[in-house]
Design a protein around this motif. Structure first.
Motif, PDB file in Angstrom:
ATOM      1  N   ASN A 301       0.818  -1.213   0.000  1.00  0.00           N
ATOM      2  CA  ASN A 301       0.000   0.000   0.000  1.00  0.00           C
ATOM      3  C   ASN A 301       0.848   1.259   0.000  1.00  0.00           C
ATOM      4  OD1 ASN A 301      -2.549  -1.306   0.078  1.00  0.00           O
ATOM      5  ND2 ASN A 301      -2.264  -1.723   2.268  1.00  0.00           N
ATOM      6  N   ILE A 302       2.139   1.084  -0.262  1.00  0.00           N
ATOM      7  CA  ILE A 302       3.067   2.212  -0.196  1.00  0.00           C
ATOM      8  C   ILE A 302       2.962   3.033  -1.467  1.00  0.00           C
ATOM      9  CG2 ILE A 302       5.485   2.873  -0.017  1.00  0.00           C
ATOM     10  CD1 ILE A 302       5.966   0.318   1.547  1.00  0.00           C
ATOM     11  N   LYS A 303       2.773   4.319  -1.289  1.00  0.00           N
ATOM     12  CA  LYS A 303       2.734   5.282  -2.391  1.00  0.00           C
ATOM     13  C   LYS A 303       3.737   6.371  -2.084  1.00  0.00           C
ATOM     14  CE  LYS A 303      -2.098   4.437  -3.642  1.00  0.00           C
ATOM     15  NZ  LYS A 303      -2.163   3.190  -2.854  1.00  0.00           N
ATOM     16  N   LEU A 304       4.600   6.666  -3.037  1.00  0.00           N
ATOM     17  CA  LEU A 304       5.671   7.630  -2.824  1.00  0.00           C
ATOM     18  C   LEU A 304       5.592   8.740  -3.853  1.00  0.00           C
ATOM     19  CD1 LEU A 304       8.665   5.173  -2.239  1.00  0.00           C
ATOM     20  CD2 LEU A 304       7.329   6.366  -0.504  1.00  0.00           C
ATOM     21  N   PRO A 305       5.788   9.990  -3.430  1.00  0.00           N
ATOM     22  CA  PRO A 305       5.832  11.091  -4.399  1.00  0.00           C
ATOM     23  C   PRO A 305       7.121  11.036  -5.214  1.00  0.00           C
ATOM     24  CG  PRO A 305       6.371  11.892  -2.212  1.00  0.00           C
ATOM     25  CD  PRO A 305       5.970  10.459  -2.046  1.00  0.00           C
ATOM     26  N   LEU A 306       7.026  11.452  -6.439  1.00  0.00           N
ATOM     27  CA  LEU A 306       8.177  11.448  -7.347  1.00  0.00           C
ATOM     28  C   LEU A 306       8.542  12.866  -7.726  1.00  0.00           C
ATOM     29  CD1 LEU A 306       7.207   8.507  -9.743  1.00  0.00           C
ATOM     30  CD2 LEU A 306       8.707   8.416  -7.742  1.00  0.00           C
ATOM     31  N   GLN A 307       9.846  13.075  -7.893  1.00  0.00           N
ATOM     32  CA  GLN A 307      10.356  14.366  -8.343  1.00  0.00           C
ATOM     33  C   GLN A 307      10.761  14.248  -9.812  1.00  0.00           C
ATOM     34  OE1 GLN A 307      13.853  15.661  -6.301  1.00  0.00           O
ATOM     35  NE2 GLN A 307      14.160  17.444  -7.604  1.00  0.00           N
ATOM     36  N   PHE A 308      10.218  15.111 -10.630  1.00  0.00           N
ATOM     37  CA  PHE A 308      10.526  15.063 -12.063  1.00  0.00           C
ATOM     38  C   PHE A 308      11.969  15.481 -12.296  1.00  0.00           C
ATOM     39  CE2 PHE A 308      10.935  17.468 -16.036  1.00  0.00           C
ATOM     40  CZ  PHE A 308      10.660  16.459 -16.946  1.00  0.00           C
ATOM     41  N   LEU A 309      12.685  14.692 -13.120  1.00  0.00           N
ATOM     42  CA  LEU A 309      14.071  15.015 -13.468  1.00  0.00           C
ATOM     43  C   LEU A 309      14.198  15.482 -14.911  1.00  0.00           C
ATOM     44  CD1 LEU A 309      16.209  12.204 -11.765  1.00  0.00           C
ATOM     45  CD2 LEU A 309      15.815  14.547 -11.012  1.00  0.00           C
ATOM     46  N   ARG A 310      13.763  14.639 -15.843  1.00  0.00           N
ATOM     47  CA  ARG A 310      13.967  14.986 -17.249  1.00  0.00           C
ATOM     48  C   ARG A 310      13.150  14.059 -18.124  1.00  0.00           C
ATOM     49  NH1 ARG A 310      18.229  12.092 -15.399  1.00  0.00           N
ATOM     50  NH2 ARG A 310      18.853  10.218 -16.563  1.00  0.00           N
ATOM     51  N   VAL A 311      13.012  14.478 -19.365  1.00  0.00           N
ATOM     52  CA  VAL A 311      12.396  13.661 -20.406  1.00  0.00           C
ATOM     53  C   VAL A 311      13.477  13.296 -21.401  1.00  0.00           C
ATOM     54  CG1 VAL A 311      10.731  13.597 -22.294  1.00  0.00           C
ATOM     55  CG2 VAL A 311      10.121  14.698 -20.138  1.00  0.00           C
ATOM     56  N   ARG A 312      13.575  12.025 -21.716  1.00  0.00           N
ATOM     57  CA  ARG A 312      14.500  11.650 -22.792  1.00  0.00           C
ATOM     58  C   ARG A 312      13.792  11.924 -24.107  1.00  0.00           C
ATOM     59  NH1 ARG A 312      16.668   5.629 -24.023  1.00  0.00           N
ATOM     60  NH2 ARG A 312      14.815   5.629 -25.326  1.00  0.00           N
ATOM     61  N   PRO A 313      14.237  12.927 -24.850  1.00  0.00           N
ATOM     62  CA  PRO A 313      13.476  13.386 -26.019  1.00  0.00           C
ATOM     63  C   PRO A 313      13.620  12.478 -27.238  1.00  0.00           C
ATOM     64  CG  PRO A 313      15.459  14.672 -25.822  1.00  0.00           C
ATOM     65  CD  PRO A 313      15.438  13.750 -24.640  1.00  0.00           C
ATOM     66  N   TYR A 314      13.320  11.210 -27.037  1.00  0.00           N
ATOM     67  CA  TYR A 314      13.393  10.273 -28.149  1.00  0.00           C
ATOM     68  C   TYR A 314      12.357   9.178 -27.913  1.00  0.00           C
ATOM     69  CZ  TYR A 314      15.208   6.881 -31.504  1.00  0.00           C
ATOM     70  OH  TYR A 314      15.329   6.003 -32.536  1.00  0.00           O
ATOM     71  N   VAL A 315      11.385   9.105 -28.796  1.00  0.00           N
ATOM     72  CA  VAL A 315      10.337   8.090 -28.691  1.00  0.00           C
ATOM     73  C   VAL A 315      10.878   6.789 -29.272  1.00  0.00           C
ATOM     74  CG1 VAL A 315       8.007   7.450 -29.365  1.00  0.00           C
ATOM     75  CG2 VAL A 315       8.527   9.821 -28.812  1.00  0.00           C
ATOM     76  N   SER A 316      10.846   5.736 -28.478  1.00  0.00           N
ATOM     77  CA  SER A 316      11.455   4.467 -28.865  1.00  0.00           C
ATOM     78  C   SER A 316      10.442   3.347 -28.747  1.00  0.00           C
ATOM     79  CB  SER A 316      12.663   4.187 -27.979  1.00  0.00           C
ATOM     80  OG  SER A 316      12.277   4.183 -26.619  1.00  0.00           O
ATOM     81  N   PRO A 317      10.706   2.184 -29.366  1.00  0.00           N
ATOM     82  CA  PRO A 317       9.790   1.046 -29.223  1.00  0.00           C
ATOM     83  C   PRO A 317       9.666   0.615 -27.775  1.00  0.00           C
ATOM     84  CG  PRO A 317      11.308   0.697 -31.034  1.00  0.00           C
ATOM     85  CD  PRO A 317      11.790   1.909 -30.317  1.00  0.00           C
TER      86      PRO A 317
END
Length: 361
Positions: A301-317
């Motif tokens: 039941n553990i839910k943890l907040p996440l801190q946004f770091l970055r987006v890898r700007p490449y859409v891959s399979p």
């Protein structure tokens, strides 16, 4: 008698039927779930599969491949060990390369000795021999001149006392002695001059070239010991003593493919979560400044907040996160990386799958 038995059996059957009806009619209270299923905490949140990684300012976990091939002869670490940068991790059999380095060193030392020999010229023993040869030639010349002078004076006094042939022979002996003296004097000058500067320069370059070869061989020998590139933790050790490893990795018995010899992660108080946003949901992804996210650890039941770091700007399979054969792999996804602090008292490891919900602040 038979009627009584039939009646008794009928009565027993009725009792059993009533008892079964009572027992099956009892309503049992449902057991509470071990954990609540993950739910979207945002009104318009985006769901994504996530995978836990060690914290990296960029990139992913550190996959370590050797630069040379060979048989593993020593393993210095275990999985979970904390290591410092430069610490030895694996040692590959380097017997052949050690012999090659020894040969290169011997060749370099031999060339260096020849260079020292050229620079040390003239050798005092050779110089003493040349000087003695000059002294001998001077003495021979004086002897020949004395003989010629005696023959000439005798001829001048009485021409019949010495024949012309004898006088010519004495004159020729003087000339030969003088030429021999000039030769040994030039030989002395050559000995005194020492080695030719071009020979010294050429030999010095050969020593330099052989030294570079030795440096290259020594550097290659160092690569037979795999060392930690950074401070971190050994996450996965895919090698064993006697296994063959190459720059392509090591054969994995279970996946029947190539795997890195070791996998390292950063030794930090944080983990990364790499989640994959389906291509049809990319348009719903908030701007980086407004991204908020939450992670649910599966089976808890553990839910943890996440801190946004970055987006890898490449859409891959899409990769097969769940390892299910029926999962679609032709879908493309956008990797988004978050960070979270390691929770106390909760076991979570790199490579673990989690549920990620991305919302807007």
């Amino acid at each position: 008698m038979s009627n009584r038995i039939i009646f008794a059996l009928s009565l027993v059957g009725v009792v059993i039927a009533l008892l079964c009806a009572y027992l099956f009619g009892i309503v049992t209270k449902a057991q509470p779930p071990v954990f609540n299923p993950a739910s979207n905490p945002y009104d318009k949140g985006i769901y994504a599969n996530g995978i836990v990684e060690s914290y990296q300012a960029n990139g992913q976990n550190i996959n370590i491949y050797p630069e040379v091939a060979g048989t593993i002869r020593h393993i210095y670490v275990n999985e979970g060990d904390t290591v410092r940068a430069g610490a030895p991790l694996l040692a590959i059999d380097d017997t052949v390369q050690q012999a090659a380095v020894a040969q290169q060193k011997a060749q370099r030392d031999a060339a260096a000795t020849t260079l020292q020999e050229l620079r040390a010229q003239p050798r005092k023993e050779a110089l003493a021999v040349a000087q003695a040869q000059v002294a001998q030639a001077d003495a021979s010349l004086r002897t020949a001149e004395d003989q010629f002078d005696k023959q000439r004076r005798s001829f001048d006094i009485e021409p019949r006392s010495v024949s012309a042939d004898t006088l010519d022979t004495a004159r020729n002996a003087v000339n030969a002695a003088r030429a021999g003296r000039d030769l040994v004097r030039r030989q002395l000058e050559l000995t005194q001059a020492g080695a030719w500067t071009y020979d010294i320069r050429n030999q010095a370059r050969q020593v330099e070239a052989l030294n570079k070869t030795l440096q290259g061989g020594t550097a290659l020998l160092e690569k037979y010991t795999i060392r930690a590139p950074v401070d971190g933790v050994v996450l996965s050790l895919n090698s064993a003593l006697g296994s063959y490893v190459s720059p392509q990795g090591i054969y994995d018995t279970y996946t029947q493919g190539a795997a890195p010899a070791l996998v390292m992660g950063a030794n930090d108080d944080f983990y990364n979560v790499r989640c994959y946003i389906d291509e049809i949901l990319i348009s719903r992804l908030p701007q980086p400044d407004h991204i908020t996210a939450q992670m649910s650890i599966r089976g808890t039941n553990i839910k943890l907040p996440l801190q946004f770091l970055r987006v890898r700007p490449y859409v891959s399979p899409k990769i097969s996160l769940s390892d299910q054969r029926q999962e679609r792999v032709d879908v493309r996804v956008l990797p988004v990386i978050f960070r979270f602090a390691k929770p106390n008292g909760t076991r979570i490891y790199p490579g673990q799958l989690v549920d990620v919900y991305v919302g807007q602040k």
